[in-house]
Design a protein around this motif. Structure first.
Motif, mmCIF file in Angstrom:
data_model
loop_
_atom_site.group_PDB
_atom_site.id
_atom_site.type_symbol
_atom_site.label_atom_id
_atom_site.label_comp_id
_atom_site.label_asym_id
_atom_site.label_seq_id
_atom_site.Cartn_x
_atom_site.Cartn_y
_atom_site.Cartn_z
ATOM 1 N N THR A 97 0.904 -1.200 0.096
ATOM 2 C CA THR A 97 0.073 0.102 -0.095
ATOM 3 C C THR A 97 0.905 1.218 -0.103
ATOM 4 N N TRP A 98 1.915 1.418 0.940
ATOM 5 C CA TRP A 98 2.822 2.408 0.916
ATOM 6 C C TRP A 98 3.635 2.558 -0.380
ATOM 7 N N LYS A 99 4.239 1.361 -0.780
ATOM 8 C CA LYS A 99 4.840 1.455 -2.001
ATOM 9 C C LYS A 99 4.065 2.097 -3.207
ATOM 10 N N THR A 100 2.944 1.464 -3.440
ATOM 11 C CA THR A 100 2.224 2.234 -4.604
ATOM 12 C C THR A 100 1.779 3.587 -4.452
ATOM 13 N N SER A 101 1.476 3.838 -3.136
ATOM 14 C CA SER A 101 0.937 5.573 -2.960
ATOM 15 C C SER A 101 2.402 6.224 -3.212
ATOM 16 N N LEU A 102 3.423 5.719 -2.857
ATOM 17 C CA LEU A 102 4.776 6.703 -2.791
ATOM 18 C C LEU A 102 5.085 6.694 -4.272
ATOM 19 N N ALA A 103 4.735 5.750 -5.166
ATOM 20 C CA ALA A 103 5.011 5.771 -6.612
ATOM 21 C C ALA A 103 4.051 6.645 -7.387
ATOM 22 N N GLY A 104 3.050 6.988 -6.695
ATOM 23 C CA GLY A 104 2.072 7.803 -7.399
ATOM 24 C C GLY A 104 1.174 6.919 -8.469
ATOM 25 N N LEU A 105 1.070 5.816 -8.018
ATOM 26 C CA LEU A 105 0.332 4.762 -8.936
ATOM 27 C C LEU A 105 -1.105 4.702 -8.462
ATOM 28 N N PRO A 106 -1.905 4.345 -9.179
ATOM 29 C CA PRO A 106 -3.431 4.100 -8.727
ATOM 30 C C PRO A 106 -3.922 2.621 -8.418
ATOM 31 N N PHE A 107 -3.060 2.334 -7.330
ATOM 32 C CA PHE A 107 -3.162 0.901 -6.864
ATOM 33 C C PHE A 107 -3.157 0.768 -5.270
ATOM 34 N N GLY A 108 -3.813 0.026 -4.776
ATOM 35 C CA GLY A 108 -3.720 -0.138 -3.349
ATOM 36 C C GLY A 108 -2.596 -1.284 -3.016
ATOM 37 N N GLY A 109 -2.590 -1.995 -1.830
ATOM 38 C CA GLY A 109 -1.930 -2.963 -1.669
ATOM 39 C C GLY A 109 -2.313 -4.305 -1.197
ATOM 40 N N ALA A 110 -1.708 -5.353 -1.624
ATOM 41 C CA ALA A 110 -1.902 -6.789 -1.265
ATOM 42 C C ALA A 110 -0.927 -7.615 -1.480
ATOM 43 N N LYS A 111 -0.986 -8.706 -0.940
ATOM 44 C CA LYS A 111 0.245 -9.679 -1.059
ATOM 45 C C LYS A 111 -0.147 -11.169 -0.601
ATOM 46 N N GLY A 112 0.421 -12.037 -0.896
ATOM 47 C CA GLY A 112 0.049 -13.514 -0.562
ATOM 48 C C GLY A 112 1.025 -14.505 -1.229
ATOM 49 N N GLY A 113 0.545 -15.639 -1.133
ATOM 50 C CA GLY A 113 1.304 -16.824 -1.673
ATOM 51 C C GLY A 113 0.970 -18.067 -0.931
#
Length: 426
Positions: A97-113
């Protein structure tokens, strides 16, 4: 002075929550928004059976954590590793979430595996595991909802299996509009030219830009890399091309050292038939793993797993720059030691963001039916990363804080602004 104090290792989730709470205090984050951002939106756990090559059935556990989607669809990788659990997924999702926000992208944050050691399975078994995991996730992923990507021990082939399985479960009329359900695909399956090297390129560029602020270049700078997967290799590739010298590499199987420099291309060729292992490479000598971070060098690149730099080894680091190619490689105590010793940490949410920026361009390419050439893609990624670097640098100077704090301030403030403008439903 050697630190002999016994420390209790902090989990990645504790690390990211500490980072979030510290930043929230600094910016006086709206308390209601703080409550929202301090938890995940959704935590998905699936158990699914898969038939192995020998005819036996094994049951696997998969995870997908969706932290926040205030800025756009959830975005984040899928990793296959035996350290995957719900807490690790929660931490990594919040960082996204912080990475996409910092990059100025129109995304939120998720992860998994999936909690799995992929080395123990054949390619055909991994394909069935991946396809069954995709089916189990069902509508929890989608091109406008949650877009997975490669991460530790997953690759373009993994993404190709996911997109094929996903598209097989929807109506034929919708299939042409769902290719961007994942990013990091093979180029022949709708992938982006340059996506393979985007993360490593970002690590390289972040170091280069930092040195430029000090009127320095990469020429003759010595660096060491922990992890020689996709990120570690490409970062080393670009750094050595620009005059830096790779003197040591470490993975789960070996630690290698050569004061005269390790041939990056020869090492990656050595790794290919050995499932990525650097062990046995004759262009360097094996060294004690515990001495790796203490080597005399200018730059340390942790590009493996989380919580690798801790109070147990941070005091050994002689480098002046730590560039976080991995997610969450430095815990709270390790970071405090590094900062006290004058080490600059290029934080993960910026340093390795080239990958998600590349993923954004792949998503756009699929969504708009376009095709971009490699030079166009790399120019786009470089432009975006350079702009973001200068924003963080300005925040560092403005507030007189370290680079991670500055990056977190920018990232969390952007999400806070979105909530303030949109309001809270109902």
């Amino acid at each position: 002075m050697i630190n002999t104090k016994k420390v209790i290792k902090q989990s990645m989730y504790e690390t990211v929550m500490n980072q979030f709470n510290n930043t929230a205090d600094i910016i006086d984050l709206n308390p209601n928004i703080r409550k929202i951002l301090g938890i995940t939106n959704n935590e998905i756990i699936v158990h699914f059976p898969v038939k192995m090559d020998n005819g036996n059935v094994e049951v696997f556990t998969g995870y997908r954590v969706q932290h926040n989607n205030a800025l756009g669809p959830y975005k984040g990788g899928l990793r296959y590793h035996d350290t995957v659990d719900i807490d690790a997924a929660k931490a990594l999702a919040m960082w996204m979430t912080w990475k996409t926000s910092l990059a100025g992208l129109p995304f939120g944050g998720a992860k998994g595996g999936i909690k799995i050691d992929p080395r123990k399975f054949s390619d055909s078994e991994l394909e069935r595991i991946t396809r069954r995991f995709t089916y189990a996730l069902g509508e929890n992923i989608g091109p406008e909802h949650d877009i997975p990507a490669p991460d530790v021990n997953t690759n373009p082939q993994t993404m190709a299996w996911i997109v094929d399985t996903f598209m097989s479960t929807i109506s034929s009329s919708e299939r042409s509009h769902n290719q961007h359900v994942v990013t990091g695909k093979p180029v022949g399956t709708g992938g982006l030219e340059g996506r393979d090297r985007a993360t490593g390129f970002g690590v390289y560029l972040s170091i280069k830009l930092l040195l430029e602020t000090r009127n320095q270049t990469l020429k003759d700078k010595k660096f060491i890399v922990q992890g020689f997967g996709n990120v570690g290799y490409w970062a080393s590739h670009f750094l050595t091309q620009d005059g830096a010298k790779l003197i040591a590499v470490q993975d789960a199987h070996a630690s290698l050292y050569n004061a005269k420099g390790i041939d990056t291309e020869a090492l990656v060729q050595h790794c290919e038939p050995r499932k990525g292992s650097i062990q046995g490479f004759d262009g360097a000598t094996e060294m004690n793993a515990d001495e790796f971070f203490g080597l005399d060098c200018d730059i340390v690149i942790p590009a493996a797993l989380g919580n690798q730099i801790t109070a147990e080894n941070a005091f050994k680091i002689k480098a002046t720059v730590v560039a976080e190619g991995a997610n969450g490689p430095t815990d709270k105590e390790g970071e405090q030691m590094l900062l006290e010793n004058g080490v600059t940490i290029i934080p993960d949410i910026f340093c390795n963001s080239g990958g998600v920026i590349g993923s954004y361009f792949e998503w756009l390419q699929n969504r708009n039916g376009e095709l971009w050439q490699l030079d166009e893609v790399m120019a786009k990624i470089q432009k975006k990363l350079t702009e973001n670097f200068h924003k963080i640098h300005a925040e560092v100077n403005k507030r007189d804080v370290d680079w991670r704090t500055a990056a977190f301030i920018l990232a969390i403030s952007r999400v806070e602004t979105a909530y303030k403008q949109r309001g809270i439903f109902p």
